[in-house]
Enzyme design. Sequence first.
Site, PDB file in Angstrom:
ATOM      1  N   TYR A 262     -69.347 -18.114  93.892  1.00  0.00           N
ATOM      2  CA  TYR A 262     -69.853 -18.032  95.263  1.00  0.00           C
ATOM      3  C   TYR A 262     -71.056 -18.973  95.436  1.00  0.00           C
ATOM      4  O   TYR A 262     -71.144 -19.730  96.401  1.00  0.00           O
ATOM      5  CB  TYR A 262     -70.252 -16.595  95.600  1.00  0.00           C
ATOM      6  CG  TYR A 262     -71.061 -16.478  96.861  1.00  0.00           C
ATOM      7  CD1 TYR A 262     -70.455 -16.475  98.100  1.00  0.00           C
ATOM      8  CD2 TYR A 262     -72.457 -16.399  96.811  1.00  0.00           C
ATOM      9  CE1 TYR A 262     -71.199 -16.387  99.267  1.00  0.00           C
ATOM     10  CE2 TYR A 262     -73.216 -16.317  97.966  1.00  0.00           C
ATOM     11  CZ  TYR A 262     -72.586 -16.319  99.189  1.00  0.00           C
ATOM     12  OH  TYR A 262     -73.321 -16.245 100.334  1.00  0.00           O
ATOM     13  N   ASP A 297     -63.880 -13.220  98.958  1.00  0.00           N
ATOM     14  CA  ASP A 297     -63.652 -13.070 100.400  1.00  0.00           C
ATOM     15  C   ASP A 297     -64.203 -14.261 101.185  1.00  0.00           C
ATOM     16  O   ASP A 297     -63.668 -14.628 102.229  1.00  0.00           O
ATOM     17  CB  ASP A 297     -64.307 -11.778 100.889  1.00  0.00           C
ATOM     18  CG  ASP A 297     -65.767 -11.681 100.472  1.00  0.00           C
ATOM     19  OD1 ASP A 297     -66.633 -11.993 101.303  1.00  0.00           O
ATOM     20  OD2 ASP A 297     -66.043 -11.296  99.318  1.00  0.00           O
ATOM     21  N   LYS A 369     -63.590  -4.630  96.134  1.00  0.00           N
ATOM     22  CA  LYS A 369     -64.418  -4.766  97.335  1.00  0.00           C
ATOM     23  C   LYS A 369     -63.590  -5.458  98.410  1.00  0.00           C
ATOM     24  O   LYS A 369     -63.178  -6.610  98.248  1.00  0.00           O
ATOM     25  CB  LYS A 369     -65.664  -5.595  97.036  1.00  0.00           C
ATOM     26  CG  LYS A 369     -66.575  -5.762  98.249  1.00  0.00           C
ATOM     27  CD  LYS A 369     -67.564  -6.905  98.088  1.00  0.00           C
ATOM     28  CE  LYS A 369     -66.900  -8.245  98.162  1.00  0.00           C
ATOM     29  NZ  LYS A 369     -67.835  -9.380  98.292  1.00  0.00           N
TER      30      LYS A 369
END
Length: 518
Positions: A262, A297, A369
């Site tokens: 990320y 995500d 998640k």
Amino acid sequence: MSKIRLDVKKVKEAREHAKKIALNTQRFVEEHSTVAVERTVLRLLGVDGINEEGVPLPNLVVDHLKEKHALEDGAAFHIGNAMVMLKKTPQEIAEEVAAGNLDLTKIPVADAFERNLAVEEVAQKMVEKIRKNRGVREEKLERLGDKSGPYLYVIVATGNIYADIVQAKAAAKQGADIIAVIRTTGQSLLDYVPYGATTEGFGGTMATQENFRLMREALDEVGEELGRYIRLCNYCSGLCMPEIAAMGAMERLDVMLNDALYGILFRDINMKRTLIDQYFSRAINGFAGVIINTGEDNYLTTADAYEEAHTVLASQFINEQFALLAGLPEEQMGLGHAFEMDPSLKNGFLYELAQAQMAREIFPKAPLKYMPPTKFMTGDIFKGQVQNTLFNMVTIMTGQKLHLLGMMTEAIHTPFLSDRAAAIDNASYIFNTMEDFGNEIEYKKGGIMEKRAQEVLEETVKLLGNIEKEGLFRTLETGKFAGIKRPQDGGKGLDGVVRKSAHYENPFFELLLEDGVN
């Protein structure tokens, strides 16, 4: 048995590719350290505070060692040496260095056995403190009980920790199970951790140890009142990843965003730097019983969720293997994914359901998640409620665990207390009325969802095979994740990487990984 009839051999093949990718990268990781890792060692040895200019003492000591070309030995080597030769505590030594009264490289080298003994005695005390924190969490969960279904996860982000506390308590009373105090914009790019309680921030609140303590205290208080344990989440990504993990362990945080990929892709942090930092941070989180959240995500905010679904799954496989190398068990891997397909896509709900079911079956022990729709939220709150309802349905049908609530006002403003209440009511209604729906349905053999899952898995195996051949660093250069290219020697923080010397010391890896509770 796979409800969606996944090819077990392909899942195994993907996992084997991912393991080799992680092991190949780990060779580089274990040969190097960073300024953040060494600052973390100092914090775990009890060094804290700031000087008159507000610079943290761990930064001052590490900068001193770096300037003297001595950081490659590790902060523990030099602090341990000074403890033996000067008969001072790590905090006292750090204060002397910060004041300019001590050069750690000019101290005669003590006997290695005495040096290691001195450091390990202090290190053991911190490890025991973290172990006790984990015990407190477990005692509270045993006494108050834990939730069997999805955790309702909400964000507070006022910029003021005291205002955050008010909002967090309100959210807990409305039914939230996890409170995430989102970090102020840009903090991930700071190469130091701010000090003390903070009341100003943009788009979030500073992550500091005092802010962690204040929020933990507040959530414990409201949790006892409600008869529920309320989990606290923060962010240990960025240039201070392992330091924030250590502070979270000291203050009993429960969930941490913790993902090097990320930071590389979305914050342009140097890949070498952050993968080294990630290893130590995950060892700390693993020992502390912290659930990590990974950031797959986010890939779908820059890439198409239908076309690039396999990159999400590939990253989940890689994150799983990196976590295992750091001693973090599957039960603490909040691998990330999201409900982010274009609402105009025909049968989009079926594809979202297939993706979520596939993730659930491939990572059966992981508290996955699951992130809400954000990319295609338009400001139409009525349509937004419908999108969030479909997202809530997928969660309960497929057994997702960390369910970050979608807000009907996602595209308009920072949520009001009433918006959170509406989101919690929506999810609670769906989770109750559909609780056993997932166990009652079957997926059509040869149907749209089965075919979709097979296609994504096949593409994932191909991608992981290519990454194994090219190496993770080269893959990130070519932009295979989220369509973002990052150079190996570019980004922020590379100058904070050092190659370990033959004398390098860090007692915490052994204590956390071998003397751990996992």
